[in-house]
Structure formats: structure tokens, C-alpha cells
Design a protein around this motif. Structure first.
Motif, PDB file in Angstrom:
ATOM      1  N   GLY A  10       0.781  -1.227   0.000  1.00 44.16           N
ATOM      2  CA  GLY A  10       0.000   0.000   0.000  1.00 44.16           C
ATOM      3  C   GLY A  10       0.815   1.281   0.000  1.00 44.16           C
ATOM      4  N   THR A  11       2.118   1.192   0.204  1.00 40.40           N
ATOM      5  CA  THR A  11       2.953   2.393   0.175  1.00 40.40           C
ATOM      6  C   THR A  11       3.150   2.850  -1.266  1.00 40.40           C
ATOM      7  N   ILE A  12       3.543   4.108  -1.412  1.00 38.45           N
ATOM      8  CA  ILE A  12       3.731   4.689  -2.738  1.00 38.45           C
ATOM      9  C   ILE A  12       5.139   4.401  -3.230  1.00 38.45           C
ATOM     10  N   ASP A  13       5.234   3.905  -4.453  1.00 37.87           N
ATOM     11  CA  ASP A  13       6.524   3.612  -5.069  1.00 37.87           C
ATOM     12  C   ASP A  13       7.227   4.925  -5.414  1.00 37.87           C
ATOM     13  N   PRO A  14       8.516   5.051  -5.079  1.00 32.72           N
ATOM     14  CA  PRO A  14       9.232   6.300  -5.369  1.00 32.72           C
ATOM     15  C   PRO A  14       9.417   6.578  -6.856  1.00 32.72           C
ATOM     16  N   HIS A  15       9.127   5.619  -7.731  1.00 33.52           N
ATOM     17  CA  HIS A  15       9.218   5.851  -9.174  1.00 33.52           C
ATOM     18  C   HIS A  15       7.999   6.587  -9.717  1.00 33.52           C
ATOM     19  N   SER A  16       7.001   6.826  -8.871  1.00 33.53           N
ATOM     20  CA  SER A  16       5.850   7.627  -9.273  1.00 33.53           C
ATOM     21  C   SER A  16       6.350   9.018  -9.664  1.00 33.53           C
ATOM     22  N   SER A  17       5.729   9.617 -10.667  1.00 31.41           N
ATOM     23  CA  SER A  17       6.183  10.935 -11.122  1.00 31.41           C
ATOM     24  C   SER A  17       5.114  11.581 -11.991  1.00 31.41           C
ATOM     25  N   GLY A  18       5.475  12.680 -12.628  1.00 31.30           N
ATOM     26  CA  GLY A  18       4.530  13.360 -13.495  1.00 31.30           C
ATOM     27  C   GLY A  18       5.200  14.439 -14.317  1.00 31.30           C
ATOM     28  N   THR A  19       4.392  15.109 -15.115  1.00 32.91           N
ATOM     29  CA  THR A  19       4.850  16.218 -15.944  1.00 32.91           C
ATOM     30  C   THR A  19       3.785  17.305 -15.895  1.00 32.91           C
ATOM     31  N   PHE A  20       4.221  18.522 -15.635  1.00 35.84           N
ATOM     32  CA  PHE A  20       3.326  19.682 -15.667  1.00 35.84           C
ATOM     33  C   PHE A  20       3.621  20.441 -16.954  1.00 35.84           C
ATOM     34  N   ILE A  21       2.578  20.719 -17.731  1.00 36.40           N
ATOM     35  CA  ILE A  21       2.718  21.487 -18.967  1.00 36.40           C
ATOM     36  C   ILE A  21       2.134  22.876 -18.722  1.00 36.40           C
ATOM     37  N   ALA A  22       2.967  23.892 -18.761  1.00 37.76           N
ATOM     38  CA  ALA A  22       2.524  25.278 -18.550  1.00 37.76           C
ATOM     39  C   ALA A  22       1.766  25.780 -19.776  1.00 37.76           C
ATOM     40  N   SER A  23       1.069  26.879 -19.622  1.00 36.65           N
ATOM     41  CA  SER A  23       0.278  27.436 -20.727  1.00 36.65           C
ATOM     42  C   SER A  23       1.141  27.819 -21.931  1.00 36.65           C
ATOM     43  N   ASP A  24       2.436  28.068 -21.713  1.00 41.32           N
ATOM     44  CA  ASP A  24       3.332  28.389 -22.830  1.00 41.32           C
ATOM     45  C   ASP A  24       3.939  27.136 -23.470  1.00 41.32           C
ATOM     46  N   GLY A  25       3.513  25.944 -22.996  1.00 42.52           N
ATOM     47  CA  GLY A  25       3.995  24.692 -23.564  1.00 42.52           C
ATOM     48  C   GLY A  25       5.231  24.123 -22.893  1.00 42.52           C
ATOM     49  N   ARG A  26       5.787  24.833 -21.943  1.00 39.80           N
ATOM     50  CA  ARG A  26       6.990  24.379 -21.253  1.00 39.80           C
ATOM     51  C   ARG A  26       6.637  23.222 -20.320  1.00 39.80           C
ATOM     52  N   ALA A  27       7.414  22.142 -20.398  1.00 40.22           N
ATOM     53  CA  ALA A  27       7.188  20.952 -19.569  1.00 40.22           C
ATOM     54  C   ALA A  27       8.115  20.957 -18.360  1.00 40.22           C
ATOM     55  N   THR A  28       7.559  20.589 -17.202  1.00 38.39           N
ATOM     56  CA  THR A  28       8.331  20.482 -15.970  1.00 38.39           C
ATOM     57  C   THR A  28       8.152  19.084 -15.403  1.00 38.39           C
ATOM     58  N   PHE A  29       9.240  18.354 -15.236  1.00 41.52           N
ATOM     59  CA  PHE A  29       9.203  17.027 -14.634  1.00 41.52           C
ATOM     60  C   PHE A  29       8.885  17.157 -13.150  1.00 41.52           C
ATOM     61  N   LEU A  30       8.041  16.277 -12.643  1.00 39.17           N
ATOM     62  CA  LEU A  30       7.658  16.288 -11.239  1.00 39.17           C
ATOM     63  C   LEU A  30       8.031  14.958 -10.590  1.00 39.17           C
ATOM     64  N   PRO A  31       9.071  14.935  -9.776  1.00 40.89           N
ATOM     65  CA  PRO A  31       9.376  13.712  -9.043  1.00 40.89           C
ATOM     66  C   PRO A  31       8.318  13.466  -7.962  1.00 40.89           C
ATOM     67  N   ARG A  32       8.245  12.281  -7.462  1.00 41.63           N
ATOM     68  CA  ARG A  32       7.252  11.890  -6.458  1.00 41.63           C
ATOM     69  C   ARG A  32       7.230  12.840  -5.258  1.00 41.63           C
ATOM     70  N   SER A  33       8.365  13.362  -4.885  1.00 42.47           N
ATOM     71  CA  SER A  33       8.465  14.221  -3.706  1.00 42.47           C
ATOM     72  C   SER A  33       7.789  15.584  -3.886  1.00 42.47           C
ATOM     73  N   GLU A  34       7.378  15.935  -5.113  1.00 38.46           N
ATOM     74  CA  GLU A  34       6.837  17.270  -5.364  1.00 38.46           C
ATOM     75  C   GLU A  34       5.322  17.325  -5.547  1.00 38.46           C
ATOM     76  N   PHE A  35       4.620  16.215  -5.329  1.00 39.23           N
ATOM     77  CA  PHE A  35       3.166  16.255  -5.445  1.00 39.23           C
ATOM     78  C   PHE A  35       2.542  15.267  -4.468  1.00 39.23           C
ATOM     79  N   THR A  36       1.272  15.531  -4.158  1.00 42.12           N
ATOM     80  CA  THR A  36       0.497  14.583  -3.365  1.00 42.12           C
ATOM     81  C   THR A  36      -0.827  14.318  -4.051  1.00 42.12           C
ATOM     82  N   LEU A  37      -1.282  13.089  -3.941  1.00 40.71           N
ATOM     83  CA  LEU A  37      -2.590  12.661  -4.423  1.00 40.71           C
ATOM     84  C   LEU A  37      -3.308  12.058  -3.220  1.00 40.71           C
ATOM     85  N   GLU A  38      -4.375  12.710  -2.791  1.00 45.56           N
ATOM     86  CA  GLU A  38      -5.086  12.278  -1.592  1.00 45.56           C
ATOM     87  C   GLU A  38      -6.514  11.867  -1.964  1.00 45.56           C
ATOM     88  N   PRO A  39      -6.877  10.599  -1.760  1.00 44.23           N
ATOM     89  CA  PRO A  39      -8.258  10.195  -2.036  1.00 44.23           C
ATOM     90  C   PRO A  39      -9.212  10.793  -1.006  1.00 44.23           C
TER      91      PRO A  39
END
Length: 116
Positions: A10-39
Motif C-alpha cells: 500500500g505504500t507509494i513507489d518512489p518511481h511515481s512521477s509526473g509532468t506539468f505542462i505550462a500554458s506556454d507549452g513548457r514541460a516540468t518534470f515532477l518527481p514523487r516528492s513534489e506532489f500529493t494525491l489524496e483520495p
């Protein structure tokens, strides 16, 4: 786009990640430590009795993002049947908070672990 992998315990795998795309199209990588998902809310399937989170709070503090993701309909489970095919939940969702929009949510492993 964010993805969160859950380990068997049930723990979160540290390989979880994401990408944020800004309105100007610039992509920012998001490592697991920079976001939370709370049900926040759950729906239980009458077919499989799997319990799926259908409302989530998403936070990316560094980017000042705070969103609620809500399933358009709670019952968007795809019960494939058989042992070879996974049963999963996928479907339309709406987003509100620091931004608004519509999108997609996909969840696997809530009925049974996905086996390759």
C-alpha cells in the motif's frame, strides 16, 4: 499528468512521477516528492466489490497547484472478466481549484493486483 504506483503493502513507489505542462507549452518534470494525491471519496463496485477513490485532492506546492479531481460518474469500472485480463476503472473526470477543466482518470489494482 501524474501517476502514482502503489506497492503490494500500500505504500507509494518512489518511481511515481509526473509532468506539468505550462500554458506556454513548457514541460516540468515532477518527481514523487513534489506532489500529493489524496483520495477523498470512494465508490464500491456492485459487480466486483472493489473500492475505488472517485474524488482526489491533487497538490503541487512548488507550482501553486491545488485541484480536486471528481469522477464524472462513479461507475466507470471495466470488469474484463477472466483471470488474464485486469479489471480497472477509467473514465471522465472534472478538475477544479487553482485551475478548471475536464480530463481523464485511470486506476488499476483496486480489484486484484495486476499481473503481467
Amino acid at each position: 499528468m501524474l501517476f502514482q504506483l502503489r506497492r503490494a503493502d500500500g505504500t507509494i513507489d518512489p518511481h511515481s512521477s509526473g509532468t506539468f505542462i505550462a500554458s506556454d507549452g513548457r514541460a516540468t518534470f515532477l518527481p514523487r516528492s513534489e506532489f500529493t494525491l489524496e483520495p477523498l471519496e470512494f465508490w464500491t463496485s456492485p459487480r466486483t466489490h472493489a473500492r475505488y477513490p472517485v474524488k482526489w485532492r491533487i497538490a503541487i506546492p512548488r507550482l501553486h497547484v491545488s485541484l480536486d479531481c471528481v469522477a464524472a460518474l462513479p461507475d466507470q469500472e471495466l470488469a474484463a472478466g477472466g483471470e488474464e485480463l485486469p479489471t480497472y476503472w477509467e473514465g471522465a473526470a472534472s478538475y477544479s481549484g487553482s485551475a478548471r477543466g475536464v480530463g481523464y482518470l485511470e486506476m488499476t489494482g483496486y480489484y486484484k493486483p495486476v499481473r503481467l
